[in-house]
Scaffold this motif. Structure first.
Motif, PDB file in Angstrom:
ATOM      1  N   ILE A 150       1.001  -1.138   0.148  1.00  0.00           N
ATOM      2  CA  ILE A 150      -0.003  -0.060  -0.003  1.00  0.00           C
ATOM      3  C   ILE A 150       0.505   1.709   0.087  1.00  0.00           C
ATOM      4  O   ILE A 150       1.771   1.315   1.056  1.00  0.00           O
ATOM      5  CB  ILE A 150      -1.294   0.156   1.751  1.00  0.00           C
ATOM      6  CG1 ILE A 150      -1.916  -1.125   1.144  1.00  0.00           C
ATOM      7  CG2 ILE A 150      -1.961   1.275   1.392  1.00  0.00           C
ATOM      8  CD1 ILE A 150      -2.792  -1.456   2.207  1.00  0.00           C
ATOM      9  N   ARG A 154      -5.147   5.119   4.230  1.00  0.00           N
ATOM     10  CA  ARG A 154      -6.267   4.100   3.762  1.00  0.00           C
ATOM     11  C   ARG A 154      -7.197   5.510   3.630  1.00  0.00           C
ATOM     12  O   ARG A 154      -8.748   5.489   2.800  1.00  0.00           O
ATOM     13  CB  ARG A 154      -6.072   3.857   4.268  1.00  0.00           C
ATOM     14  CG  ARG A 154      -5.718   1.856   4.060  1.00  0.00           C
ATOM     15  CD  ARG A 154      -5.680   0.904   4.683  1.00  0.00           C
ATOM     16  NE  ARG A 154      -5.301  -0.273   4.449  1.00  0.00           N
ATOM     17  CZ  ARG A 154      -5.245  -1.022   3.530  1.00  0.00           C
ATOM     18  NH1 ARG A 154      -6.678  -0.783   2.248  1.00  0.00           N
ATOM     19  NH2 ARG A 154      -4.619  -2.006   2.959  1.00  0.00           N
ATOM     20  N   GLN A 157      -6.179   9.385   1.536  1.00  0.00           N
ATOM     21  CA  GLN A 157      -5.435   9.110   0.175  1.00  0.00           C
ATOM     22  C   GLN A 157      -4.251   9.852  -0.324  1.00  0.00           C
ATOM     23  O   GLN A 157      -3.758   9.451  -1.424  1.00  0.00           O
ATOM     24  CB  GLN A 157      -6.060   9.459  -1.107  1.00  0.00           C
ATOM     25  CG  GLN A 157      -7.800   8.216  -0.908  1.00  0.00           C
ATOM     26  CD  GLN A 157      -7.273   6.522  -1.309  1.00  0.00           C
ATOM     27  OE1 GLN A 157      -6.273   6.284  -2.145  1.00  0.00           O
ATOM     28  NE2 GLN A 157      -7.609   5.915   0.155  1.00  0.00           N
TER      29      GLN A 157
END
Length: 233
Positions: A150, A154, A157
């Motif tokens: 990742i 989250r 962003q």
């Protein structure tokens, strides 16, 4: 009195190999930018010795492997200098991270050069147009994301900080170890570090440093490869 015949010089392959490893270590020290204190600590961590003179061949190999995990890349045969511009340094760091993720099986400079050639249509990374850097870097980032690394927060962003990216990389490798049933689903990074890699962590006083995450990513990557972690590059 008869003359004593001189003994021909003997080729000592073991000594030459040792000298070669020591020379590589000195080159690596400069290439990855170790200051004297960090260098001496690296020698001690890898060997338990205070200088290269006290190291046996296995300890020298262990030190070289550690330096490779930090970004050292021996020059290709023929002495051709590896690319050192910003695009190359960033691409190299991503390539090594993909190696730790089990996404590629060859972390060498030559393997990165081959990938870069396909992306940039340029025979050597050192000759690449810096304006084309985004194509290579984005290709590597996209690959990393497909492998579960990742790159963005989250919630917001927003791109992760460099330290956040390192933490995310370690978490992605741990997830692969869990998927391979090497690590139980409930394990934290601290547990995996100690139980799989023998790395003791203590986050009560401080968080992980960049060096902590680099060491852990390399160690977890080693475990993943030993257990058949997928590599297709």
């Amino acid at each position: 009195m008869s003359a004593v015949r001189a003994r021909p010089a003997q080729f000592d392959r073991a000594s030459q190999n040792r000298r070669s490893m020591i020379a590589k270590i000195q080159i690596a020290k400069a290439q990855i930018g170790l200051d004297e204190d960090d260098y001496r600590q690296a020698v001690f961590d890898a060997s338990g010795q205070f200088s290269l003179a006290g190291c046996n061949d296995g300890q020298l190999i262990r030190l070289l492997d550690w330096m490779k995990s930090k970004g050292f890349r021996p020059l290709p045969k023929g002495g051709t200098k590896a690319a050192s511009h910003p695009m190359a340094r960033k691409a190299r760091a991503l390539w090594i991270s993909l190696y730790h993720l089990g996404a590629v099986h060859n972390s060498s400079e030559q393997a990165l050069e081959a990938f870069a050639k396909r992306q940039l249509h340029c025979d050597r990374l050192v000759w690449a147009n810096q304006g084309d850097a985004f194509r290579l870097i984005e290709a590597l980032k996209s690959w990393a994301i497909r492998e579960g690394w990742i790159q963005h927060d989250r919630a917001t962003q927003k791109p992760l900080s460099p330290l956040g990216l390192q933490a995310s990389l370690c978490s992605a490798i741990l997830q692969k170890l869990k998927a391979a049933k090497v690590a139980p689903e409930g394990w934290t990074l601290d547990q995996a570090a100690f139980k799989l890699c023998g790395i003791e962590t203590d986050r009560t006083e401080r968080g992980y440093s960049a060096e902590d995450y680099e060491r852990l990513a390399a160690a977890l990557g080693d475990v993943l490869r030993k257990h058949g972690g997928r590599a297709n590059g």
